[in-house]
Scaffold this motif. Sequence first.
Motif, PDB file in Angstrom:
ATOM      1  N   LEU A 371       0.968  -0.768   0.125  1.00 39.11           N
ATOM      2  CA  LEU A 371      -0.211  -0.202  -0.032  1.00 39.11           C
ATOM      3  C   LEU A 371       0.987   1.163  -0.136  1.00 39.11           C
ATOM      4  O   LEU A 371       0.635   2.391  -0.654  1.00 39.11           O
ATOM      5  N   LEU A 372       1.533   1.444   1.094  1.00 39.27           N
ATOM      6  CA  LEU A 372       2.822   1.921   0.895  1.00 39.27           C
ATOM      7  C   LEU A 372       3.617   2.712  -0.361  1.00 39.27           C
ATOM      8  O   LEU A 372       3.745   3.451  -0.380  1.00 39.27           O
ATOM      9  N   GLU A 373       3.654   1.321  -0.833  1.00 36.16           N
ATOM     10  CA  GLU A 373       4.610   2.093  -2.423  1.00 36.16           C
ATOM     11  C   GLU A 373       3.945   1.626  -3.618  1.00 36.16           C
ATOM     12  O   GLU A 373       3.927   3.242  -4.139  1.00 36.16           O
ATOM     13  N   MET A 374       2.279   1.537  -3.451  1.00 38.33           N
ATOM     14  CA  MET A 374       1.328   2.409  -4.562  1.00 38.33           C
ATOM     15  C   MET A 374       1.860   3.335  -4.265  1.00 38.33           C
ATOM     16  O   MET A 374       1.167   4.445  -5.361  1.00 38.33           O
ATOM     17  N   LEU A 375       1.101   3.420  -2.944  1.00 38.82           N
ATOM     18  CA  LEU A 375       0.894   5.492  -2.705  1.00 38.82           C
ATOM     19  C   LEU A 375       1.574   6.355  -2.896  1.00 38.82           C
ATOM     20  O   LEU A 375       1.603   7.585  -3.674  1.00 38.82           O
ATOM     21  N   GLN A 376       2.973   6.020  -2.623  1.00 36.40           N
ATOM     22  CA  GLN A 376       3.957   6.624  -2.903  1.00 36.40           C
ATOM     23  C   GLN A 376       4.123   6.788  -4.657  1.00 36.40           C
ATOM     24  O   GLN A 376       4.490   8.619  -4.378  1.00 36.40           O
ATOM     25  N   ARG A 377       4.581   5.563  -5.273  1.00 32.54           N
ATOM     26  CA  ARG A 377       3.846   5.349  -6.898  1.00 32.54           C
ATOM     27  C   ARG A 377       3.401   7.124  -7.309  1.00 32.54           C
ATOM     28  O   ARG A 377       3.979   6.984  -8.229  1.00 32.54           O
ATOM     29  N   PHE A 378       2.225   6.468  -6.498  1.00 28.72           N
ATOM     30  CA  PHE A 378       0.697   7.742  -7.156  1.00 28.72           C
ATOM     31  C   PHE A 378       1.633   8.961  -6.488  1.00 28.72           C
ATOM     32  O   PHE A 378       1.035   9.642  -7.641  1.00 28.72           O
ATOM     33  N   VAL A 379       1.591   9.542  -5.591  1.00 26.99           N
ATOM     34  CA  VAL A 379       2.447  10.922  -5.512  1.00 26.99           C
ATOM     35  C   VAL A 379       3.224  11.496  -6.038  1.00 26.99           C
ATOM     36  O   VAL A 379       3.188  12.479  -6.545  1.00 26.99           O
ATOM     37  N   LEU A 380       4.940  10.160  -6.578  1.00 33.00           N
ATOM     38  CA  LEU A 380       5.553  10.763  -7.483  1.00 33.00           C
ATOM     39  C   LEU A 380       5.149  11.172  -8.681  1.00 33.00           C
ATOM     40  O   LEU A 380       5.755  12.192  -9.521  1.00 33.00           O
ATOM     41  N   LEU A 381       3.814  10.180  -9.156  1.00 33.81           N
ATOM     42  CA  LEU A 381       3.241  10.687 -10.952  1.00 33.81           C
ATOM     43  C   LEU A 381       2.331  11.377 -10.425  1.00 33.81           C
ATOM     44  O   LEU A 381       1.668  11.559 -11.417  1.00 33.81           O
ATOM     45  N   SER A 400      -8.276  17.981  -2.283  1.00 33.54           N
ATOM     46  CA  SER A 400      -7.949  17.383  -0.768  1.00 33.54           C
ATOM     47  C   SER A 400      -7.949  15.885  -0.332  1.00 33.54           C
ATOM     48  O   SER A 400      -7.043  15.555   0.507  1.00 33.54           O
ATOM     49  N   GLU A 401      -8.176  15.346  -1.465  1.00 35.97           N
ATOM     50  CA  GLU A 401      -7.933  13.795  -1.288  1.00 35.97           C
ATOM     51  C   GLU A 401      -6.493  13.508  -1.695  1.00 35.97           C
ATOM     52  O   GLU A 401      -6.217  12.410  -0.824  1.00 35.97           O
ATOM     53  N   MET A 402      -5.606  14.609  -2.757  1.00 32.50           N
ATOM     54  CA  MET A 402      -4.323  13.742  -2.753  1.00 32.50           C
ATOM     55  C   MET A 402      -4.015  14.509  -1.186  1.00 32.50           C
ATOM     56  O   MET A 402      -2.546  13.599  -0.823  1.00 32.50           O
ATOM     57  N   LYS A 403      -3.730  15.894  -0.856  1.00 34.77           N
ATOM     58  CA  LYS A 403      -3.332  15.669   0.851  1.00 34.77           C
ATOM     59  C   LYS A 403      -3.796  14.387   1.459  1.00 34.77           C
ATOM     60  O   LYS A 403      -2.192  13.577   2.486  1.00 34.77           O
ATOM     61  N   ILE A 404      -5.162  13.875   1.743  1.00 35.87           N
ATOM     62  CA  ILE A 404      -5.115  13.112   2.807  1.00 35.87           C
ATOM     63  C   ILE A 404      -4.179  11.967   2.103  1.00 35.87           C
ATOM     64  O   ILE A 404      -3.623  11.064   3.121  1.00 35.87           O
ATOM     65  N   ILE A 405      -3.525  11.631   1.218  1.00 32.26           N
ATOM     66  CA  ILE A 405      -2.904  10.439   0.522  1.00 32.26           C
ATOM     67  C   ILE A 405      -1.803  10.700   0.986  1.00 32.26           C
ATOM     68  O   ILE A 405      -0.971   9.507   1.100  1.00 32.26           O
ATOM     69  N   LYS A 406      -0.927  11.959   1.181  1.00 28.28           N
ATOM     70  CA  LYS A 406       0.685  12.399   0.841  1.00 28.28           C
ATOM     71  C   LYS A 406       0.755  12.510   2.946  1.00 28.28           C
ATOM     72  O   LYS A 406       1.315  12.181   3.107  1.00 28.28           O
ATOM     73  N   GLU A 407      -0.597  12.726   3.674  1.00 24.45           N
ATOM     74  CA  GLU A 407      -0.436  12.277   4.721  1.00 24.45           C
ATOM     75  C   GLU A 407      -0.444  10.994   5.485  1.00 24.45           C
ATOM     76  O   GLU A 407       0.415  10.165   6.726  1.00 24.45           O
ATOM     77  N   VAL A 408      -0.851  10.112   4.550  1.00 24.41           N
ATOM     78  CA  VAL A 408      -1.063   8.471   4.605  1.00 24.41           C
ATOM     79  C   VAL A 408       0.518   8.088   4.481  1.00 24.41           C
ATOM     80  O   VAL A 408       0.654   7.071   4.689  1.00 24.41           O
ATOM     81  N   VAL A 409       0.973   8.705   3.549  1.00 20.45           N
ATOM     82  CA  VAL A 409       2.463   8.610   2.724  1.00 20.45           C
ATOM     83  C   VAL A 409       3.238   8.692   4.077  1.00 20.45           C
ATOM     84  O   VAL A 409       4.152   7.954   3.977  1.00 20.45           O
ATOM     85  N   SER A 410       2.936   9.545   4.285  1.00 17.96           N
ATOM     86  CA  SER A 410       4.067  10.191   5.775  1.00 17.96           C
ATOM     87  C   SER A 410       4.067   9.209   7.050  1.00 17.96           C
ATOM     88  O   SER A 410       5.228   8.853   7.150  1.00 17.96           O
ATOM     89  N   LEU A 411       2.523   9.081   6.998  1.00 15.31           N
ATOM     90  CA  LEU A 411       2.749   7.665   8.193  1.00 15.31           C
ATOM     91  C   LEU A 411       2.694   6.635   8.269  1.00 15.31           C
ATOM     92  O   LEU A 411       3.281   6.256   8.598  1.00 15.31           O
TER      93      LEU A 411
END
Length: 485
Positions: A371-381, A400-411
């Motif tokens: 899940l982390l790998e998926m979200l990290q790659r999604f944020v990168l691209l 606002s949804e992308m902001k939440i995704i970035k917060e999840v990646v940080s956690l």
Amino acid sequence: MSETASCSNAQSFVPHDTKANDAKSVWSHYLVARDKSEVAKCKKCNKILQTKGGSTKGLHTHLKTHNSNIVPKRDERDESPEHVPCKQQKIANFFPSKAQNTLEAMLARMTAVDGFTFSAFVKSADLRQLMISNGFHVPRSRETIRSMVLNYQKGIQKNVMEEIQKFHRDGERFSLVFDEWTSISNKHYLNINMFSKSKFWNLGLVRYKCSMTAEVCVEKLEERLLDFQLNLNKNIVAITTDGASTMIKVGRLIEPYQQLCFAHGLQLAIIDVLYKIESRPTTLNEADCDYSDDDFEDLDEDDGLIIYNGSEPVKYTEKNDLNLIITKVCKIVRIFRKSPTKNDALQKYVKTEHNKEMKLILDCKTRWSSLLEMLQRFVLLETSIRKATIDLKITYLQSSEMKIIKEVVSLLQTIKVTIEALCSREMNLHKCDVALHLMLEEIKQNKFSLSRILVSKIIERIKQRRTIMSDVFSFLTNPNNIYEV
């Protein structure tokens, strides 16, 4: 030299878009080409260096050899005297001697290390000719080759047995780490690792053809230890397993002390919060307090997300919203992964932005790290995906949804660093307490609303695994500072 000079004259260089001001990044010492070509320019000596495929190895080497006084700062945890990098063991390290070039040794290395099948030595004319030209007579029977490899394996096992017995005669006792494993051909095995104070051995895979009950697991452990002239109750001090009900019962059936895996507990806590799981209460002493991988294989994406507090289910709207966002990300990833045409439209923008193609990653519900790998790659691209979705008229995420995704990646990145530390060979119960304590403190400082829920689930899972031995070990290591979760 003339080619480099002409390159520097023809091109203009600018600071890196995102890392130019990051003192810990190598890009704070280099400029990138304005035309996005794979070259970089040193700020101090103006040397032009290649960065093909986005590689920065040459940049780091140049700093160390030519500009040693401005080498980027290392991460603070690398400076810690307790942080010792874990040396990755290779399967070739288990062979008696790398210098052995007998036919048996070569066949064993090529099958175990390089993945050659026994049939390849029979069917591949080029492989046979290559070995014959080096003076080896390669059998034409698959079974003969198999027998040669297994005989060589017995010699390795004999050497391991002699080494273990030497430790045993010196008065050492051992601990075991084991877990079930299913091969791609759907065969079940029990993988067993044995540890002393200074060394570890892999005792191999034990095949079983029946259901893995606690009694069967104990029987297979005893049989394999007997092969090495060891007794489960006399020579083994402790075992480490995951929290599956079968493994918990194994701990009750044998004399060695049992420690449930903290890393597995963190994984379950993340699944509890970020994935929709079947509603079921958790207790500290019940045998079925944890979930195995099979519990998540057939989950429906439309199931409700319920987190338990005691015995009554409590629904959290914010988590349901998060789950919907993650579901949207998965759907967008699937669109590009399943359609070559749509993926080509995406890769056009990816190559323009990153100078190479980068595929989107789809997660697996039984592996939170995916899940982390998926979200990290999604944020990168993110930029490339947004442009491609506009061209293809696909609904994209809101800001606002992308902001939440970035917060999840940080956690999840914080938890990933902790899990990597927990899985290192230098880890003990005291260091584990310290790592978990620091992780929880860092998550609590995060203002994201999900942090509070994640902390509560992590604490719940840790308490299921933490025993009096952790307190004893922490007291013996540092009586003035005992970490409580």
